[in-house]
Design an enzyme around this catalytic site. Structure first.
Site, mmCIF file in Angstrom:
data_model
loop_
_atom_site.group_PDB
_atom_site.id
_atom_site.type_symbol
_atom_site.label_atom_id
_atom_site.label_comp_id
_atom_site.label_asym_id
_atom_site.label_seq_id
_atom_site.Cartn_x
_atom_site.Cartn_y
_atom_site.Cartn_z
ATOM 1 N N SER A 107 0.833 -1.209 0.000
ATOM 2 C CA SER A 107 0.000 0.000 0.000
ATOM 3 C C SER A 107 0.863 1.253 0.000
ATOM 4 O O SER A 107 1.956 1.266 0.576
ATOM 5 C CB SER A 107 -0.871 -0.008 1.263
ATOM 6 O OG SER A 107 -1.422 1.274 1.495
ATOM 7 N N TYR A 130 -2.299 5.528 -4.166
ATOM 8 C CA TYR A 130 -3.340 6.518 -3.869
ATOM 9 C C TYR A 130 -2.897 7.812 -4.527
ATOM 10 O O TYR A 130 -1.707 8.150 -4.481
ATOM 11 C CB TYR A 130 -3.443 6.759 -2.359
ATOM 12 C CG TYR A 130 -4.293 5.770 -1.603
ATOM 13 C CD1 TYR A 130 -5.569 5.422 -2.042
ATOM 14 C CD2 TYR A 130 -3.835 5.216 -0.412
ATOM 15 C CE1 TYR A 130 -6.346 4.535 -1.320
ATOM 16 C CE2 TYR A 130 -4.619 4.324 0.316
ATOM 17 C CZ TYR A 130 -5.874 3.990 -0.152
ATOM 18 O OH TYR A 130 -6.647 3.117 0.558
ATOM 19 N N HIS A 276 -13.658 -1.779 -1.075
ATOM 20 C CA HIS A 276 -12.626 -1.448 -0.088
ATOM 21 C C HIS A 276 -12.869 -2.195 1.230
ATOM 22 O O HIS A 276 -12.672 -1.658 2.327
ATOM 23 C CB HIS A 276 -12.615 0.068 0.150
ATOM 24 C CG HIS A 276 -11.236 0.634 0.379
ATOM 25 N ND1 HIS A 276 -10.512 1.260 -0.582
ATOM 26 C CD2 HIS A 276 -10.455 0.657 1.491
ATOM 27 C CE1 HIS A 276 -9.354 1.659 -0.091
ATOM 28 N NE2 HIS A 276 -9.289 1.296 1.175
HETATM 29 C C1 FMN Z 1 -6.793 -2.563 7.527
HETATM 30 C C2 FMN Z 1 -7.064 -2.325 6.081
HETATM 31 C C3 FMN Z 1 -6.330 -1.352 5.404
HETATM 32 C C4 FMN Z 1 -6.558 -1.144 4.054
HETATM 33 N N1 FMN Z 1 -5.775 -0.230 3.377
HETATM 34 C C5 FMN Z 1 -5.892 -0.121 2.033
HETATM 35 C C6 FMN Z 1 -4.989 0.690 1.299
HETATM 36 O O1 FMN Z 1 -4.072 1.286 1.850
HETATM 37 N N2 FMN Z 1 -5.167 0.770 -0.036
HETATM 38 C C7 FMN Z 1 -6.168 0.101 -0.697
HETATM 39 O O2 FMN Z 1 -6.303 0.206 -1.905
HETATM 40 N N3 FMN Z 1 -7.010 -0.698 -0.019
HETATM 41 C C8 FMN Z 1 -6.891 -0.835 1.321
HETATM 42 N N4 FMN Z 1 -7.726 -1.672 1.998
HETATM 43 C C9 FMN Z 1 -8.715 -2.481 1.258
HETATM 44 C C10 FMN Z 1 -8.107 -3.812 0.830
HETATM 45 O O3 FMN Z 1 -7.158 -3.637 -0.181
HETATM 46 C C11 FMN Z 1 -9.178 -4.772 0.297
HETATM 47 O O4 FMN Z 1 -9.934 -4.113 -0.677
HETATM 48 C C12 FMN Z 1 -10.092 -5.324 1.387
HETATM 49 O O5 FMN Z 1 -9.372 -5.548 2.575
HETATM 50 C C13 FMN Z 1 -10.737 -6.615 0.927
HETATM 51 O O6 FMN Z 1 -11.627 -7.090 1.867
HETATM 52 P P1 FMN Z 1 -11.268 -8.215 2.964
HETATM 53 O O7 FMN Z 1 -10.466 -7.532 4.019
HETATM 54 O O8 FMN Z 1 -12.602 -8.640 3.445
HETATM 55 O O9 FMN Z 1 -10.487 -9.295 2.270
HETATM 56 C C14 FMN Z 1 -7.541 -1.891 3.369
HETATM 57 C C15 FMN Z 1 -8.272 -2.856 4.060
HETATM 58 C C16 FMN Z 1 -8.036 -3.082 5.402
HETATM 59 C C17 FMN Z 1 -8.811 -4.152 6.103
#
Ligand code: FMN
Length: 381
Positions: A107, A130, A276
C-alpha cells in the site's frame, strides 16, 4: 499456531496479540458496517455443487493474474498500516507471499517503504497507488515503484475521501501511536507486540514521511488523508498514470457496471470488483453480489478480479465461478500477521490453499480453470 485451523482461529489469536486500536483498524467497516458484514455473509448464500465418482487425482491450482504465474489465484491486498499489526509487517507478509508463490501488494500507506520491501524480497511485488493532490509526489511514487522492480501498479479508485470508521475515532488511531494512558494500557497488555515494535525503527509511513513536501510526521491519519487525497481524481488522470507507469495496471474499487465499462476503455490490464472491504460506501452491495454482472459486461475485454469478504478457499472458488479470474485477500492475511508474523501469513495462505484444493476436488474438478458457473448449485446473484 498449530491449533489454528481456519481464518477465524487466526483472527481470535490476532485479537489477543495486537493492541486494540490496530486490531480494530483492521476489523472495521465504515458507519453501520452493513457492507462489511454483507461482503462475508453473501458468500454463505452461494451453494456449491457436490459431484461424485470423478477422477480427483493430480489437482492444480496454478494459473496467472495479469499474465504473472501464481500458485493459486489469491493475491495479498494492499492494506495501510500493516506494519502496525506486527513489527515490519509489510516485509514479513511480502516474504510469506513470495514463499507461497502469490503476489503481494504494498500500500501507499504502508509502514515499510517500497525500497525497504524490495531490499528484503527477491520476487517483484505489486504497488498500490493513492493519488494525492501533489502530482509531483504521485509521479515520484510511480517512479520509485518502477525503480524497485514492482511488476504491477494497483490504482485505487474508491478512496478519494475517507468513509468514517467509528472505531478509529473512538480509539484515537494515529501513527506513530500516541501515548495516552489508554494507549499505554492497550500496549502493555500486548507484550510480544511491544517487544517486536521496540526492536524495529519502522513505525511511521515509510513511503511518505521524508518524501512528500512538508510532511515530517503524520499525527492524525484522517486529517492528513482529508488534506492530501485528491477528491477531483478523474478518468483523465487514469490515462496520465497509465502512461507514466507504462507497465501492468490494475484498477481497484469498481462496483458498478457503468464504471466497469469506463475501466475497460482505459486499456488497463485488470479491474478489481471491490468496495474497499466495506470501509468506504456503507450500504453499497457486497463485492460478490456485484461481481457476476461486471464479469458478464466486461470480462472479455479486461481481466476481472475481486476482493471483499473472502475468508476461505471455498469463497475463492465461488468468486472464480461467478466470473473472477483472480482474488485478493485483506483481513485474512492481516489476522495471520497479527497472530504470528511471517509464519502466520504463510498459515493463512496455506489454510486457504488446502480448503480450495479439497473443495475443488469435491466439486469434481482438478484444474482451477474448472471453477466455472457449473460448480455452483444455487446462487442468488
Ligand atoms: C486494515 C485495512 C487497510 C486497508 N488499506 C488499504 C490501502 O491502503 N489501499 C487500498 O487500496 N485498499 C486498502 N484496503 C482495502 C483492501 O485492499 C481490500 O480491498 C479489502 O481488505 C478486501 O476485503 P477483505 O479484508 O474482506 O479481504 C484496506 C483494508 C483493510 C482491512
Amino acid at each position: 499456531m498449530t491449533a489454528s485451523l481456519d481464518i477465524a482461529d487466526l483472527k481470535a489469536r490476532a485479537k489477543r496479540r495486537v493492541p486494540k486500536m490496530f486490531f480494530d483498524y483492521a476489523d472495521s467497516g465504515s458507519y453501520t458496517q452493513s457492507t462489511y458484514r454483507a461482503n462475508e455473509e453473501d458468500f454463505g448464500r452461494i451453494k456449491l455443487r457436490q459431484r461424485v465418482l470423478v477422477d480427483m487425482a493430480n489437482r492444480s491450482l496454478k494459473t496467472t493474474m495479469v499474465g504473472h504465474p501464481v500458485s493459486m489465484p489469491v493475491a495479498l491486498a494492499p492494506t495501510g498500516l500493516t506494519g502496525m499489526q506486527h513489527a515490519d509487517g509489510e516485509i514479513l507478509a511480502a516474504q510469506a507471499a513470495e514463499e507461497a508463490g502469490v503476489p503481494f501488494t504494498l500500500s501507499t500507506m504502508s509502514i515499510c517503504s517500497i525500497e525497504d520491501v524490495a531490499a528484503h524480497t527477491k520476487s517483484p511485488f505489486w504497488f498500490q497507488l493513492y493519488v494525492m493532490k501533489d502530482r509531483d509526489f504521485v509521479g515520484s511514487l510511480i517512479d520509485r515503484a518502477r525503480a524497485a522492480g514492482c511488476s504491477a501498479l494497483v490504482l485505487t479508485l474508491d478512496l478519494q475521501i475517507l468513509g468514517q470508521r467509528h472505531n478509529d475515532i473512538r480509539n484515537g488511531l494515529s501513527t506513530p501511536p500516541k501515548f495516552t494512558p489508554k494507549h499505554i494500557w492497550q500496549m502493555a497488555t500486548r507484550p510480544f507486540w511491544c517487544l517486536d515494535m521496540l526492536k524495529t525503527k519502522r513505525r511511521t509511513f515509510g513511503n511518505i514521511v521524508g518524501h512528500a513536501k512538508n510532511v515530517s510526521d503524520l499525527s492524525s491519519l484522517s486529517t492528513w488523508t482529508a488534506e492530501q487525497f485528491d477528491p477531483q481524481l478523474s478518468w483523465k488522470d487514469v490515462e496520465w498514470i497509465r502512461q507514466r507507469w507504462g507497465g501492468k495496471l490494475i484498477l481497484k474499487g469498481v462496483l458498478d457496471v457503468e464504471d466497469a465499462e469506463m475501466a475497460a476503455r482505459t486499456g488497463a490490464d485488470a479491474l478489481i470488483v471491490s468496495n474497499h472491504g466495506g470501509r468506504q460506501l456503507d450500504g453499497a452491495p457486497s463485492s460478490i453480489s456485484a461481481l457476476p454482472r461486471i464479469a458478464e459486461a466486461v470480462g472479455d475485454r479486461i481481466e476481472v478480479h475481486m476482493d471483499g469478504g473472502i475468508r476461505s478457499g471455498q469463497d475463492v472458488l465461488k468468486a472464480l465461478a461467478l466470473g473472477a479470474r483472480g482474488t485478493f485477500i485483506g483481513r485474512p492475511f492481516l489476522y495471520g500477521l497479527g497472530a504470528g508474523g511471517r509464519e502466520g501469513v504463510k498459515l493463512a495462505l496455506e489454510i486457504i490453499r488446502r480448503e480450495m484444493d479439497t473443495t475443488l476436488a469435491l466439486c469434481g474438478r482438478r484444474e482451477i480453470s474448472g471453477a466455472t458457473r457449473e460448480i455452483i448449485a444455487e446462487s442468488p446473484f
